[in-house]
Motif scaffolding. Structure first.
Motif, PDB file in Angstrom:
ATOM      1  N   LEU A   1       0.830  -1.210   0.000  1.00 66.75           N
ATOM      2  CA  LEU A   1       0.000   0.000   0.000  1.00 66.75           C
ATOM      3  C   LEU A   1       0.863   1.257   0.000  1.00 66.75           C
ATOM      4  O   LEU A   1       0.545   2.244  -0.665  1.00 66.75           O
ATOM      5  N   ARG A   2       1.983   1.220   0.743  1.00 68.32           N
ATOM      6  CA  ARG A   2       2.900   2.361   0.754  1.00 68.32           C
ATOM      7  C   ARG A   2       3.497   2.587  -0.638  1.00 68.32           C
ATOM      8  O   ARG A   2       3.682   3.724  -1.068  1.00 68.32           O
ATOM      9  N   ASN A   3       3.804   1.498  -1.336  1.00 68.86           N
ATOM     10  CA  ASN A   3       4.339   1.608  -2.691  1.00 68.86           C
ATOM     11  C   ASN A   3       3.318   2.253  -3.630  1.00 68.86           C
ATOM     12  O   ASN A   3       3.652   3.098  -4.462  1.00 68.86           O
ATOM     13  N   VAL A   4       2.048   1.833  -3.491  1.00 71.97           N
ATOM     14  CA  VAL A   4       0.970   2.422  -4.309  1.00 71.97           C
ATOM     15  C   VAL A   4       0.836   3.910  -3.996  1.00 71.97           C
ATOM     16  O   VAL A   4       0.767   4.754  -4.902  1.00 71.97           O
ATOM     17  N   LEU A   5       0.816   4.251  -2.700  1.00 70.88           N
ATOM     18  CA  LEU A   5       0.674   5.656  -2.300  1.00 70.88           C
ATOM     19  C   LEU A   5       1.874   6.484  -2.766  1.00 70.88           C
ATOM     20  O   LEU A   5       1.728   7.655  -3.108  1.00 70.88           O
ATOM     21  N   GLY A   6       3.050   5.855  -2.803  1.00 70.89           N
ATOM     22  CA  GLY A   6       4.241   6.536  -3.311  1.00 70.89           C
ATOM     23  C   GLY A   6       4.065   6.936  -4.761  1.00 70.89           C
ATOM     24  O   GLY A   6       4.489   8.022  -5.188  1.00 70.89           O
ATOM     25  N   CYS A   7       3.408   6.062  -5.549  1.00 69.82           N
ATOM     26  CA  CYS A   7       3.117   6.384  -6.954  1.00 69.82           C
ATOM     27  C   CYS A   7       2.207   7.600  -7.064  1.00 69.82           C
ATOM     28  O   CYS A   7       2.241   8.323  -8.057  1.00 69.82           O
ATOM     29  N   PHE A   8       1.377   7.825  -6.038  1.00 68.18           N
ATOM     30  CA  PHE A   8       0.438   8.952  -6.058  1.00 68.18           C
ATOM     31  C   PHE A   8       0.924  10.104  -5.167  1.00 68.18           C
ATOM     32  O   PHE A   8       0.135  10.880  -4.647  1.00 68.18           O
TER      33      PHE A   8
END
Length: 644
Positions: free
Chosen positions: A419-426
């Protein structure tokens, strides 16, 4: 016309600008760009006088008038019709009209030469102000940005915030200030209206400074790009595309200079360290120490671009057909949206639904979702998992949750690291993920809601205006994410840069029918331009007699042929459905076989593995054959649909 000299502006203890300067000349068309939070809207408010600089000054010539469109105008209300509100732009001319009306009333009882001369003087000024054309000018601008003729008499208060903002834009355009300042003017405009405003601004007599995340809008109507970055203003003499290219070249030169300087600094520091203790080298060492102290350091380039590597996971792949609509009609009272229209979405389609507001794009999205009542048939394909993004989902976010907590509750079963990786993309990194939803801006909330949509493991996405409230960097992130998405999606959007980046099909609603263009947005725009040119040429060259003849010919089409075509069409559509079911069954069988062939133990038995491979080859050959038949049927169906 207007000069910004050594401007500094602080919010609390944070400096938004430090010694920034900019000179705006008459007829300049300036696009103000930069990341969210750098102070673009603040600069417009400083120019307008809403805020005062901490240091420096903003000077404007005596004849410089300002017009400012900002988001605060959304709250403006009035009982007057939108035409009357727009006409307020001609304040002096309207006052002259009132005075003329009073004089005419007086002349019913007073026929003196003085009153006649006064009337003549007022009428002369009224004509000089083009008073007899102000109504037609207001109507032209209002209709240009999307209002119908019937709308013009409706009170302003009966329109939504976005439409009220259009009225404010119309009023500003009619006022024609020396400097027109627009803060995100495309946020509340549909595609035809955006294109109309582009053309208007290109020919605008005064200067324009605009903040916008719409890259194509900027390309089409500005001639200078000013970047807000590192507390200063940097001008580039060209449109947005020129700015991107020029900035890239400047940053390459800067990065090379930085690397060369860093090498020199390291070499100098090694010399100092090596000979510091040697008396014979002390003068040289001191000279180099002073040189380092006096050196103007070159900053390392920090790129604004974010490369996204967003891995989508599907628990299952959808069948070939995702959603089909057959003879669908939809109305709201007397307002007809769709009438007996049919369309099909297939696996792998990346569809952009475009067009003017009020045509029913969002309604169609809800029909495809299955959440809107209709007349006709809607059928959903095999294994379809939907996820729907719309602006109201921003309100559905739990404001008391932290961002990471909100993502965890999306039910995707992803780990915190994922989830942190996904949020990093955003653009949510490190401790940002612990921010409460309630403290986020509109753009940040949009990014959270989009991230939730994309982690849903859906194989079919429905996206309603996903780029609203997103800055350029966030739009580019969304484009990259959708380019990597292997499922199917349909999106409603007016952002041409976004559409160009993601769509392989274009849909639009015309005459209550869903029309489809098989190709990219650029190809569609080129085709649309050619069609419009043909229509103009046809109208120009077609004689009245020829038109009458063509109309009679059209009316006398053979009804029997049309009826036969309809029967044949229904027959072929049934065949198509059976064929698609066979293909789906084959795909399921193939997937099961692929699972078996992926098991290493199967190859211990040579005869069994050979048999499975042979069966797999036969299935693939059969699938290829059925696919060719499906394509051939599709072509026949398209031909018949044109006939009926």
């Amino acid at each position: 016309m207007l000069s910004i000299n050594n401007l500094s502006y602080h919010i609390g203890g944070r400096a938004l600008y430090e010694n920034a300067s900019l000179h705006i000349k008459p007829k300049d068309k300036i696009g103000l760009v930069g990341q969210n939070g750098t102070g673009k809207s603040t600069l417009l408010k400083l120019i307008h006088g809403d805020y005062q600089p901490s240091q420096g000054e903003i000077q404007k010539s005596k004849d410089c008038t300002l017009g400012f469109l900002n988001q605060d105008l959304l709250s403006y209300q009035s009982e007057d019709s939108i035409l009357d509100v727009a006409l307020e732009a001609f304040k002096e001319t309207l006052q002259l009209q009132e005075q003329i009306d009073k004089v005419l009333k007086q002349m019913e009882t007073d026929h003196s030469e003085e009153i006649i001369n006064r009337l003549a003087h007022l009428q002369e000024r009224f004509e000089a102000n083009e008073g007899y054309t102000i109504k037609s000018k207001a109507e032209e601008v209002l209709e240009g940005i999307g209002f119908s003729t019937e709308d013009l008499s409706r009170p302003l208060k009966t329109f939504s915030g976005g439409w009220r903002m259009r009225v404010m834009l119309a009023k500003l355009l009619l006022e024609k200030p020396s400097l027109l300042m627009l803060d995100e003017p495309t946020n509340h405009l549909d595609l035809p209206s955006i294109q109309w405003v582009e053309n208007y601004l290109k020919n605008y007599e005064g200067a324009v400074i605009v903040v916008s995340h719409d890259q194509i809008f900027l390309d089409n109507c500005i001639s200078t790009t000013v970047e807000v970055s590192r507390k200063t203003l940097t001008a580039y003499p060209g449109n947005y595309s020129f700015y991107k290219k020029e900035k890239e070249e400047r940053e390459e030169i800067q990065q090379n200079a930085y690397e060369n300087q860093q090498k020199m600094i390291k070499d100098t520091e090694r010399f100092i360290e090596r000979f510091r203790a040697k008396a014979t080298k002390s003068n040289q060492v001191q000279s180099r120490v002073k040189a380092l102290e006096r050196m103007d350091r070159v900053d390392e380039v920090v790129s604004d671009e974010v490369a996204v590597n967003f891995r989508f996971k599907f628990s299952r792949k959808s069948g070939r057909e995702v959603v089909g609509l057959e003879e669908v009609s939809k109305s709201y009272g007397d307002i007809k949206i769709l009438e007996n229209t049919s369309v099909r979405i297939e696996r792998g389609d990346k569809i952009a639904l475009i067009g003017a507001n009020g045509k029913g794009k969002s309604t169609l999205l809800r029909i495809i979702d299955g959440s809107e009542n209709i007349q006709g048939e809607r059928h959903e394909g095999f294994n379809v998992i939907k996820s729907f993004f719309a602006q109201h989902q921003l309100e559905a976010l739990n404001v008391n949750n932290e961002i990471l907590q909100e993502m965890t509750q999306a039910g995707s079963a992803k780990t915190e690291t994922e989830l942190r990786n996904v949020l990093g993309c955003f653009l949510f990194s490190n401790d940002d993920v612990f921010k409460k939803i309630k403290v986020l801006s509109g753009g940040e909330k949009s990014r959270v809601a989009l991230a939730k949509t994309l982690i849903s493991e859906a194989n079919f996405l429905l996206l309603d205006e996903p780029t609203n409230h997103l800055d350029m960097q966030s739009v580019n992130i969304l484009i990259q994410a959708l380019q990597q998405y292997e499922g199917t999606f349909i999106t409603v959007s007016h952002d041409r840069h976004f559409i160009k980046g993601v769509a392989n099909k274009i849909w639009y609603i015309e005459d209550h029918q869903i029309k489809e263009y098989l190709g990219s947005y650029e190809e569609y725009a080129d085709w649309k331009t050619r069609q419009e040119e043909k229509e103009i040429n046809s109208r120009a060259t077609s004689s009245p007699a020829k038109k009458v003849k063509e109309k009679k010919s059209q009316v006398s089409r053979n009804d029997t042929e049309v009826q036969q075509a309809k029967k044949e069409l229904k027959k072929l559509q049934r065949e198509m459905e059976l064929l698609e079911q066979k293909i789906m069954d084959l795909e399921i069988e193939k997937e099961e076989l692929e699972g078996k062939l992926a098991d290493p133990s199967i190859y211990e038995n040579e005869q069994e593995s050979a048999g499975l491979n042979e069966k797999y080859a036969k299935l693939k050959k059969e699938e290829d054959s059925l696919t060719k038949s499906w394509e051939s049927l599709g072509e026949k169906i398209d031909g018949l649909q044109e006939m009926v």
